[in-house]
Design a protein around this motif. Structure first.
Motif, mmCIF file in Angstrom:
data_model
loop_
_atom_site.group_PDB
_atom_site.id
_atom_site.type_symbol
_atom_site.label_atom_id
_atom_site.label_comp_id
_atom_site.label_asym_id
_atom_site.label_seq_id
_atom_site.Cartn_x
_atom_site.Cartn_y
_atom_site.Cartn_z
ATOM 1 N N PHE A 40 0.836 -1.206 0.000
ATOM 2 C CA PHE A 40 0.000 0.000 0.000
ATOM 3 C C PHE A 40 0.872 1.258 0.000
ATOM 4 C CE2 PHE A 40 -2.158 3.396 2.329
ATOM 5 C CZ PHE A 40 -3.296 3.556 1.551
ATOM 6 N N CYS A 41 1.924 1.262 0.814
ATOM 7 C CA CYS A 41 2.825 2.423 0.874
ATOM 8 C C CYS A 41 3.465 2.687 -0.478
ATOM 9 C CB CYS A 41 3.906 2.194 1.938
ATOM 10 S SG CYS A 41 3.314 2.259 3.643
ATOM 11 N N ALA A 42 3.924 1.654 -1.155
ATOM 12 C CA ALA A 42 4.593 1.819 -2.439
ATOM 13 C C ALA A 42 3.644 2.383 -3.491
ATOM 14 C CB ALA A 42 5.160 0.476 -2.901
ATOM 15 N N VAL A 43 2.431 1.864 -3.558
ATOM 16 C CA VAL A 43 1.465 2.314 -4.566
ATOM 17 C C VAL A 43 1.051 3.767 -4.318
ATOM 18 C CG1 VAL A 43 -0.853 1.963 -5.480
ATOM 19 C CG2 VAL A 43 0.615 -0.010 -5.036
ATOM 20 N N LEU A 44 0.737 4.107 -3.069
ATOM 21 C CA LEU A 44 0.322 5.472 -2.750
ATOM 22 C C LEU A 44 1.453 6.456 -3.013
ATOM 23 C CD1 LEU A 44 -1.730 7.460 -1.629
ATOM 24 C CD2 LEU A 44 -0.949 6.867 0.686
ATOM 25 N N GLY A 63 3.937 6.178 -5.137
ATOM 26 C CA GLY A 63 4.123 6.346 -6.566
ATOM 27 C C GLY A 63 3.084 7.264 -7.181
ATOM 28 N N ALA A 64 1.827 7.128 -6.768
ATOM 29 C CA ALA A 64 0.764 7.975 -7.307
ATOM 30 C C ALA A 64 0.975 9.447 -6.934
ATOM 31 C CB ALA A 64 -0.586 7.487 -6.798
ATOM 32 N N LEU A 65 1.386 9.705 -5.712
ATOM 33 C CA LEU A 65 1.575 11.079 -5.255
ATOM 34 C C LEU A 65 2.690 11.798 -6.001
ATOM 35 C CD1 LEU A 65 1.182 10.476 -1.426
ATOM 36 C CD2 LEU A 65 -0.329 11.891 -2.826
ATOM 37 N N THR A 66 3.729 11.070 -6.369
ATOM 38 C CA THR A 66 4.870 11.711 -7.017
ATOM 39 C C THR A 66 4.551 12.208 -8.419
ATOM 40 O OG1 THR A 66 5.682 9.566 -7.807
ATOM 41 C CG2 THR A 66 6.550 10.370 -5.708
ATOM 42 N N LEU A 67 3.418 11.805 -8.986
ATOM 43 C CA LEU A 67 3.030 12.272 -10.324
ATOM 44 C C LEU A 67 2.337 13.625 -10.296
ATOM 45 C CD1 LEU A 67 1.666 8.923 -11.836
ATOM 46 C CD2 LEU A 67 3.974 9.894 -12.013
ATOM 47 N N LEU A 68 1.968 14.120 -9.121
ATOM 48 C CA LEU A 68 1.223 15.378 -9.017
ATOM 49 C C LEU A 68 1.931 16.571 -9.663
ATOM 50 C CD1 LEU A 68 -0.233 15.184 -5.387
ATOM 51 C CD2 LEU A 68 -1.466 14.885 -7.548
ATOM 52 N N PRO A 69 3.272 16.726 -9.526
ATOM 53 C CA PRO A 69 3.917 17.908 -10.116
ATOM 54 C C PRO A 69 3.826 17.979 -11.637
ATOM 55 C CG PRO A 69 5.314 16.961 -8.422
ATOM 56 C CD PRO A 69 4.201 15.985 -8.663
ATOM 57 N N LEU A 70 3.422 16.907 -12.294
ATOM 58 C CA LEU A 70 3.275 16.943 -13.749
ATOM 59 C C LEU A 70 2.006 17.675 -14.178
ATOM 60 C CD1 LEU A 70 4.336 13.289 -14.666
ATOM 61 C CD2 LEU A 70 5.738 15.376 -14.733
ATOM 62 N N PHE A 71 1.138 17.992 -13.226
ATOM 63 C CA PHE A 71 -0.150 18.591 -13.548
ATOM 64 C C PHE A 71 -0.321 19.909 -12.800
ATOM 65 C CE2 PHE A 71 -0.481 13.963 -13.568
ATOM 66 C CZ PHE A 71 -0.898 13.732 -14.881
ATOM 67 N N GLY A 72 -0.747 20.938 -13.507
ATOM 68 C CA GLY A 72 -1.034 22.222 -12.868
ATOM 69 C C GLY A 72 0.114 23.209 -12.997
#
Length: 418
Positions: free
Chosen positions: A389-393, A395-404
Motif C-alpha cells: 500500500f505504501c509503495a502504490v500510494l 508512486g501515485a503522489l509523485t506524479l502530481l507535479p506533472l499537472f497544474g
C-alpha cells in the motif's frame, strides 16, 4: 541592499558558512543515531510493532508543534541564538534517556516523554540553521542554489554517517547507550555555531518589535497559504512524509529485526540511502541545477520513494536491497535543494523563520498518523500488504507535479547556481 553586497570583498569569508554546515553535519548525524536506536530499543523491549508506532508518534508530533510555534520565536530572538539554545537543550534531553536507562530505569512512558521533548526543542534549531544559509552564502559569495545543494549534501552525509555509526553502536553497546554519542553531537554543534557564525549575521529580524507572537505566527501561515507552489508542496510532501516516517520508525525496523540479530541492518539501510543522497546532492550542487524543474523533481521523488518499499516487499537479498536503497538515495539528492531554492526565492528575509517553520509543520502534520497507522496495519493485516500500500500510494503522489501551473515555481532552481 543585501548584507553580502554591502560588505567589502575583503570582509567576505567562507568560515561562517562552513561552520554552519559542519554544525548541521554533526547534529544531524546524532539525530540519525536516535532515529535508529529508539525504534530498535522499543522493538527489543516490547516486541510490538504497534508500540514502535506509538514511539514514532511521540517522535514526530513535536516536529509539527516545534515547526509551527518555533518560527516566530526564532524571528524574534535571532537565528544564531535560537540554534545554540535549541542544540544545548536537545542535547541535555537526549542525555537523560541513557542516564535513566543505566540508573533508575526507563519505563515506556518516560522514554516517550523524553523523545517528545527532544524533538520539540530540536525542530526550531533545525529551522534556525536552515534560514541562516542564504545570508551566510551571500557573505561567502556562494550562489544560493549551490549553497542549498551543499546544505542538502551535508544533511545526507549526516544521515549516512549517523545511521551507519548507529548500526555499529547498537550492535556493540546497545540501543540506549548509543544515544550518549547523540548528546555529545548537540554540544559540538552549539559550539560551532557560537564560534563560527558572527553575531551581526543573525540578529533578530522582526520588522515590528511590538507585534504579538500570535500575529507573527499567523503571518507565516498566511504567507504560506497565498503561495500556490508552497501550498502544493505542503499537501504532497505531507502525505509522502507520513509514508517515509512510517518506513523509518516502523516498517524498516520490523524488516531489519527480522533479517539481523540486533536489528543493526536498519542503520546500514538508512546509511546506504544517505550515501546515495550525498552523491545526488553534490551532483545537483555542481551541475544538476541546470536541469531543475518539474520533470527532474517528479523523477527524483518517484525513484527516491518507491523502490525501497518494493525491495522490502520482494525480500531481495541484503546486498541487492542495500544497492536499491543507495540508488534511491541518489535520486533523492536533488529534491531538497530544489525546494529550498524555490522557497528562498519566494520568502522575504524577515519572514523566513516563520514561513519555514510553518512549512515544516505543514509537511510534518501527518507524520504522527503515519507512524501509528503503520504499526496498526502491520499488527492487523501484516507486513507485506502494508508495504505494498505504501509503495502504490507513494508512486501515485509523485506524479502530481506533472499537472497544474503551480509547480512551475520549481524552475527557480534552474540556473540559480551559476
Amino acid at each position: 541592499m543585501s548584507t553580502a553586497t554591502a560588505l567589502p570583498r575583503t570582509s567576505r569569508s567562507l568560515t561562517p558558512l562552513v561552520g554552519l554546515l559542519a554544525a548541521e553535519l554533526i547534529s544531524k548525524a546524532g539525530n540519525a543515531i536516535t532515529m535508529v536506536a529508539v525504534p530498535l530499543y522499543v522493538l527489543g523491549t516490547t516486541g510490538s510493532a504497534l508500540a514502535t508506532g506509538v514511539a514514532g508518534v511521540f517522535a514526530t508530533v513535536p516536529v509539527v508543534v516545534g515547526g509551527a510555534l518555533g518560527g516566530a520565536v526564532i524571528d524574534r530572538f535571532g537565528y544564531r541564538s535560537s540554534s545554540i539554545v535549541a542544540d544545548v537543550a536537545s542535547g541535555l534531553t537526549v542525555l537523560l534517556i541513557p542516564v535513566f536507562a543505566l540508573t533508575s530505569g526507563l519505563p515506556f512512558w518516560l522514554l516517550l516523554l523524553l523523545v517528545f521533548l527532544s524533538g520539540l526543542l530540536d525542530t526550531p534549531g533545525d529551522t534556525a540553521k536552515t534560514v541562516l544559509l542564504p545570508e551566510l552564502a551571500e557573505r561567502s559569495a556562494a550562489p544560493i542554489a549551490r549553497a542549498a545543494g551543499a546544505q542538502s549534501a551535508v544533511q545526507r552525509s549526516a544521515s549516512m554517517i549517523g545511521a551507519s555509526t548507529a548500526g555499529i553502536l547498537v550492535a556493540l553497546a546497545g540501543a540506549t547507550n548509543s544515544l550518549l554519542v547523540n548528546a555529545a553531537t548537540f554540544v559540538v554543534s552549539a559550539l560551532l555555531v557560537a564560534v563560527c557564525v558572527p553575531r551581526t549575521v543573525a540578529r533578530p529580524l522582526r520588522e515590528d518589535a511590538e507585534a504579538s507572537y500570535l500575529r507573527d505566527l499567523a503571518d507565516g501561515i498566511r504567507f504560506l497559504a497565498k503561495q500556490p507552489l508552497l501550498r502544493g508542496v505542503v499537501v504532497m510532501v505531507m502525505v509522502t512524509n507520513a509514508i517515509d516516517i512510517a518506513g523509518i520508525t516502523v516498517i524498516k525496523p520490523v524488516f531489519a529485526t527480522g533479517h539481523s540479530e540486533t536489528g543493526s541492518l536498519l542503520g546500514f539501510m538508512i546509511g546506504c540511502f544517505g550515501a546515495g543522497a550525498l552523491v545526488g546532492s553534490a551532483a545537483f550542487a555542481v551541475w544538476g541545477h541546470r536541469l531543475a524543474g518539474r520533470a527532474l523533481f517528479t523523477w527524483s521523488f518517484f525513484f527516491a520513494g518507491v523502490p525501497p518499499y518494493g525491495a522490502m516487499l520482494l525480500d531481495l537479498p541484503i546486498p541487492v536491497l542495500l544497492g536499491v536503497f543507495m540508488a534511491s538515495g541518489l535520486a533523492a539528492g536533488a529534491i531538497n535543494p530544489m525546494l529550498s531554492t524555490a522557497m528562498y526565492a519566494l520568502t522575504p528575509l524577515p519572514m523566513r523563520a516563520r514561513v519555514f517553520g510553518a512549512m515544516t509543520a505543514g509537511v510534518a502534520a501527518a507524520m504522527p498518523l503515519g507512524s501509528f497507522l503503520a504499526g496498526l496495519a502491520i499488527a492487523w493485516i501484516g507486513f507485506g500488504p502494508t508495504v505494498l500500500f505504501c509503495a502504490v500510494l507513494y508512486g501515485a503522489l509523485t506524479l502530481l507535479p506533472l499537472f497544474g501551473s503551480r509547480w512551475k515555481g520549481l524552475d527557480a532552481a534552474r540556473g540559480a547556481g551559476v
